[in-house]
Design a protein around this motif. Sequence first.
Motif, PDB file in Angstrom:
ATOM      1  N   GLY A 111       0.804  -1.216   0.000  1.00  0.00           N
ATOM      2  CA  GLY A 111       0.000   0.000   0.000  1.00  0.00           C
ATOM      3  C   GLY A 111       0.833   1.259   0.000  1.00  0.00           C
ATOM      4  O   GLY A 111       0.307   2.357   0.123  1.00  0.00           O
ATOM      5  N   LEU A 112       2.155   1.106  -0.133  1.00  0.00           N
ATOM      6  CA  LEU A 112       3.027   2.277  -0.123  1.00  0.00           C
ATOM      7  C   LEU A 112       3.082   2.949  -1.488  1.00  0.00           C
ATOM      8  O   LEU A 112       3.435   4.107  -1.604  1.00  0.00           O
ATOM      9  CB  LEU A 112       4.441   1.871   0.312  1.00  0.00           C
ATOM     10  CG  LEU A 112       4.523   1.334   1.728  1.00  0.00           C
ATOM     11  CD1 LEU A 112       5.888   0.694   1.989  1.00  0.00           C
ATOM     12  CD2 LEU A 112       4.266   2.441   2.729  1.00  0.00           C
ATOM     13  N   VAL A 113       2.750   2.173  -2.524  1.00  0.00           N
ATOM     14  CA  VAL A 113       2.660   2.723  -3.869  1.00  0.00           C
ATOM     15  C   VAL A 113       1.291   2.361  -4.405  1.00  0.00           C
ATOM     16  O   VAL A 113       0.844   1.226  -4.239  1.00  0.00           O
ATOM     17  CB  VAL A 113       3.759   2.122  -4.784  1.00  0.00           C
ATOM     18  CG1 VAL A 113       3.506   2.489  -6.234  1.00  0.00           C
ATOM     19  CG2 VAL A 113       5.126   2.597  -4.356  1.00  0.00           C
ATOM     20  N   GLU A 114       0.649   3.333  -5.001  1.00  0.00           N
ATOM     21  CA  GLU A 114      -0.683   3.048  -5.514  1.00  0.00           C
ATOM     22  C   GLU A 114      -0.592   2.628  -6.976  1.00  0.00           C
ATOM     23  O   GLU A 114       0.052   3.308  -7.778  1.00  0.00           O
ATOM     24  CB  GLU A 114      -1.547   4.295  -5.391  1.00  0.00           C
ATOM     25  CG  GLU A 114      -3.007   3.972  -5.441  1.00  0.00           C
ATOM     26  CD  GLU A 114      -3.835   5.241  -5.337  1.00  0.00           C
ATOM     27  OE1 GLU A 114      -4.981   5.215  -5.794  1.00  0.00           O
ATOM     28  OE2 GLU A 114      -3.326   6.246  -4.822  1.00  0.00           O
ATOM     29  N   PRO A 115      -1.184   1.489  -7.343  1.00  0.00           N
ATOM     30  CA  PRO A 115      -1.088   1.064  -8.745  1.00  0.00           C
ATOM     31  C   PRO A 115      -1.865   2.003  -9.668  1.00  0.00           C
ATOM     32  O   PRO A 115      -2.843   2.605  -9.261  1.00  0.00           O
ATOM     33  CB  PRO A 115      -1.708  -0.338  -8.740  1.00  0.00           C
ATOM     34  CG  PRO A 115      -2.539  -0.389  -7.512  1.00  0.00           C
ATOM     35  CD  PRO A 115      -1.926   0.542  -6.517  1.00  0.00           C
ATOM     36  N   ASP A 116      -1.379   2.116 -10.907  1.00  0.00           N
ATOM     37  CA  ASP A 116      -2.109   2.905 -11.902  1.00  0.00           C
ATOM     38  C   ASP A 116      -3.351   2.146 -12.352  1.00  0.00           C
ATOM     39  O   ASP A 116      -4.379   2.725 -12.665  1.00  0.00           O
ATOM     40  CB  ASP A 116      -1.228   3.165 -13.125  1.00  0.00           C
ATOM     41  CG  ASP A 116      -0.061   4.062 -12.783  1.00  0.00           C
ATOM     42  OD1 ASP A 116      -0.188   4.853 -11.835  1.00  0.00           O
ATOM     43  OD2 ASP A 116       0.976   3.980 -13.469  1.00  0.00           O
ATOM     44  N   ALA A 117      -3.190   0.829 -12.442  1.00  0.00           N
ATOM     45  CA  ALA A 117      -4.311   0.015 -12.881  1.00  0.00           C
ATOM     46  C   ALA A 117      -4.225  -1.328 -12.184  1.00  0.00           C
ATOM     47  O   ALA A 117      -3.156  -1.729 -11.727  1.00  0.00           O
ATOM     48  CB  ALA A 117      -4.262  -0.181 -14.397  1.00  0.00           C
TER      49      ALA A 117
ATOM     50  N   VAL B 195      -8.242  -4.616  -1.637  1.00  0.00           N
ATOM     51  CA  VAL B 195      -7.610  -3.702  -0.682  1.00  0.00           C
ATOM     52  C   VAL B 195      -6.842  -2.606  -1.415  1.00  0.00           C
ATOM     53  O   VAL B 195      -6.065  -1.877  -0.808  1.00  0.00           O
ATOM     54  CB  VAL B 195      -6.637  -4.446   0.261  1.00  0.00           C
ATOM     55  CG1 VAL B 195      -7.389  -5.410   1.145  1.00  0.00           C
ATOM     56  CG2 VAL B 195      -5.559  -5.154  -0.539  1.00  0.00           C
ATOM     57  N   THR B 196      -7.063  -2.520  -2.722  1.00  0.00           N
ATOM     58  CA  THR B 196      -6.271  -1.606  -3.545  1.00  0.00           C
ATOM     59  C   THR B 196      -6.263  -0.190  -2.982  1.00  0.00           C
ATOM     60  O   THR B 196      -5.265   0.499  -3.045  1.00  0.00           O
ATOM     61  CB  THR B 196      -6.825  -1.578  -4.969  1.00  0.00           C
ATOM     62  OG1 THR B 196      -7.193  -2.903  -5.309  1.00  0.00           O
ATOM     63  CG2 THR B 196      -5.802  -1.075  -5.958  1.00  0.00           C
ATOM     64  N   ARG B 197      -7.402   0.229  -2.440  1.00  0.00           N
ATOM     65  CA  ARG B 197      -7.497   1.607  -1.947  1.00  0.00           C
ATOM     66  C   ARG B 197      -7.275   1.718  -0.440  1.00  0.00           C
ATOM     67  O   ARG B 197      -7.388   2.790   0.124  1.00  0.00           O
ATOM     68  CB  ARG B 197      -8.886   2.171  -2.274  1.00  0.00           C
ATOM     69  CG  ARG B 197      -9.218   2.159  -3.733  1.00  0.00           C
ATOM     70  CD  ARG B 197      -8.352   3.133  -4.479  1.00  0.00           C
ATOM     71  NE  ARG B 197      -9.146   4.075  -5.243  1.00  0.00           N
ATOM     72  CZ  ARG B 197      -8.664   5.222  -5.690  1.00  0.00           C
ATOM     73  NH1 ARG B 197      -7.438   5.579  -5.409  1.00  0.00           N
ATOM     74  NH2 ARG B 197      -9.422   6.011  -6.409  1.00  0.00           N
ATOM     75  N   THR B 198      -6.999   0.587   0.196  1.00  0.00           N
ATOM     76  CA  THR B 198      -6.798   0.616   1.644  1.00  0.00           C
ATOM     77  C   THR B 198      -5.407   1.163   1.949  1.00  0.00           C
ATOM     78  O   THR B 198      -4.436   0.707   1.358  1.00  0.00           O
ATOM     79  CB  THR B 198      -6.911  -0.804   2.223  1.00  0.00           C
ATOM     80  OG1 THR B 198      -8.103  -1.393   1.712  1.00  0.00           O
ATOM     81  CG2 THR B 198      -6.951  -0.784   3.735  1.00  0.00           C
ATOM     82  N   PRO B 199      -5.291   2.134   2.855  1.00  0.00           N
ATOM     83  CA  PRO B 199      -3.955   2.639   3.185  1.00  0.00           C
ATOM     84  C   PRO B 199      -3.153   1.569   3.919  1.00  0.00           C
ATOM     85  O   PRO B 199      -3.722   0.660   4.524  1.00  0.00           O
ATOM     86  CB  PRO B 199      -4.234   3.846   4.082  1.00  0.00           C
ATOM     87  CG  PRO B 199      -5.590   3.618   4.641  1.00  0.00           C
ATOM     88  CD  PRO B 199      -6.348   2.840   3.603  1.00  0.00           C
TER      89      PRO B 199
END
Lengths: 364, 569
Positions: free
Chosen positions: A53-59, A69-73
């Motif tokens: 969760g330290l880097v947010e994927p583009d897709a 959990v893609t948007r979970t901090p």
Amino acid sequence: MTAVEVELRGLSKRFRDHAAVVDLSLHVRRGEFFTLLGPSGCGKTTTLRMIAGLVEPDAGEILFDGRPVTRTPPWRRNIGMVFQHYALWPHMTVFENVAFGLVERGVPRREVARRVDEALALVGLAGAGGRLPSQLSGGQQQRVALARAVVVRPALLLLDEPLSNLDARLRVQMRAELVRLQRQLGITTIYVTHDQEEALMLSTRIAVMSQGRLVQLGTPQDVYERPADPFVADFLGGANFLPGVVREAAGAMLAVDLEGLGCVRAAATRNPGVTAGARVVVCLRPEVLALAHPGAAGVDNALAGTLRLRTYLGWLAACEVELPTGVVLRVHSANPRAALGFAEGAPVTVRVAPEDVLLLPASA
Amino acid sequence: MVPRPRLLALRRTRVDPGHLLLMLLLLAVLGLFVVLPIATVLAVALTDADGRPTLAHVGRFFQNPLYRQSLANSLTAGAWTVVLGSVLALPLAFVVARFEFPGRLLVTTLATLPLVLPPFVGAMALLQVFGRAGTVTLLLQDVFGVRVDLMEGLRGVILAQALHFFPFIFITVSTALARLDPSLEEMGQMMGARGWRLLRRVVFPLVLPAYAAGALLAFVRAVDDIGTPLILNVKTMLGPQAYLRITAVGRDDPDGYAICVVMVVLSIACVLAANRLVARREYATLQTGAPAANRRVLRGWRLVGVGSLCAGVLGLALLPHLAVAMLSLSKVWSLSYLPSAYTLGHYREIFVRAPQFVWNTVGYSVVAAVLAALVATATAYLLQRGRVPGRGLLDAVAMMPIALPGVVVGIGFLRVFYGRPLPGLDVPLTATWLVFPLAFMVRRLPYALRASHAALHQVHPSLEDAAAVLGAPRLRAFRRVVLPLIAGGVLAGAVLVFVTAAVEFSATVILVTRIEQSPLSYGIYVYSQSPLGRGAAAALGVVAMGLVTAGTYLANRLSGRGRTAFTLG
């Protein structure tokens, strides 16, 4: 047990004009020791940081136990992570470092003390809680980082090249301890390394990555013995590559014409599905090759060449043999004393058993 | 291979809303207090009465003989300050970097001490020593029958500034010499160069950029300094002219602004040149703490020679300090070598009868330091870790004051805030005491920013990541991990702001409207204008020295880097 399974679906990440990870999909099983292996810049660390969760994927999507959990901090993902440089907080004692995550989780104070002591004991650092990270050796710092990661009983343990800053001897020792610890705790573990030996030794499965893409996924034996392409073969263990065409594919043996070098035979059992007429890359690992005197009796399946370089490493002799086409073969002789019998500049024959000849698809 | 078309919509990396808010807040604050004042000054200087762009005002500057003479005088004084400063600094820097002798560290410390004394205070003290009736002048006259007045006109300005600013050159050069990679010299030796040739062909070229950077810095500060000429009553220089135009002729007179433009251009050119030189210097220096070349141990007559050199230079450099201290205690000191009567009355004056100068200064400086630390920490964080666009702009704006002369900041503040009542209050900002800390904050923000930047740079981002992974949301991670680690550096930067704000004069003199609100530096100026007030001015000077010494010591203790932060201004 709280271990999770992790699924990555079509994960992509770009940094400016550099594609770090491209459309990556993986499934990490519950309790598995899963390794992302590849050269530096292949996107393995970016992948790990996306899982953290330290880097947010583009897709793409990241799922823990099927839950996105893609948007979970990161602070809500319940993970433990060991960073390459340990990232111990220099202003806190060992105890405070390890206790940090428990305090954040609101664990009662007495319980914190008990669990920190337990975690320190687990990594063999009982009684070191009062010291500062700067007073510890590299190996001890490594253990503190590990204790700090597991003390919160994470559902997932992420390790980012944790052994790369240790000296060779310590690295081998810590490797064994990592395996022991992971089996004892049963946590799903994702490990990032560029060290093929670490990957082979530790992992239940390995994902080999190159230029942001997954190249091969399999057990250590799979990826070593059946590399998907020359890149994987070269990255895991190293190999010599010669282009060739399959002349015959009938029975237990395949015959391959090498350009200008005659013919070698390969065992069909090692190379299923290869058909006659196919263009292939013949992959010969240095350790399966052996040197022989030209014209020696019983020499079969061999290439003639000239010995150009012979270096002695004690447990093996590393040689280079130049073939008539100018191609140089690396040969690791497991019998260095015998290799000393060949002189540099003299003609030699390089032998290989058909079971050790790998045929890889000749693609772009 | 053609990449197969992806159906997933591409998500851009999110701009962090918290960071965005902070960025907008900082840009608003800096826009109001940095960009607006300077832009206003430029606008007034470069537009005519109808608001059309024109170069007429600047052109008139170059046609006016008084202004031309002022420019020439400022440049001359700056250049001679550098020459004289180099004569003082270079031998000392070389000796300290290359030789080992008893008292070496003491010499290093003492050689940076002149920075502690505000130059205009030093100027006043020098009058007592070298002036028409000064100690040395009288001595020369009585013993040799020679009459020289070293403090006459521009000469006095040059002497005072050289004695004050030479540490800039000393520090950059001695640091560069000490950090020179010994292998470069060893290589030169192996190639056959020795002694003087080695120095000339290897050492000097490698140290030259550092020297040039230090010299440019001293030059820019000398041109920027308006206190010294005002105290010595030299009016034909750029700074005093700008001050006089604005205060005497009025805030609407475009000439004052044209002078500002010339000063800004000069200052920016020097700072840019110095920055380039410092950047180029890096290649020759050690990156890590690898052992530098061994210093040669001195014995015999060499030791005597080096000792006299150090004593001579430092004696001269510390003379103003001594003179200030004596002046502050003297009841009568006129036409005699030393004071003929002593008193504590001057201290009674500044602490009992008119204590506002000291307390104003302490208060303003503390507020300025706190403001600067807050702005600098937030700025440094956004610059290094922010996920938000506009970081380049923020950096440029926050570092801009480094190239802005104090007079220009003062005039800009005056132009923007004078006569405009603050919302909710009936008074304009310039009528409140707040204008001083704000101006000081703007002036010294680059120091604070540099300190915070360096401190944060030491904190690897993974330390914060580790906290996030272990369950700490961003603000908590900042408070528990980042803040404790950068506190020392940030505090050191704040102390530096405090110290420089305590002796700030260039902007102050323009912004003072009421004597009750004025800080110490303006008090010194006012007192020093009358012969009877000199003692009190000196007493204030001693207080300023005390504040600066204590602060510098504190900054050094807090970060171990205070000195470097101090020098690269």
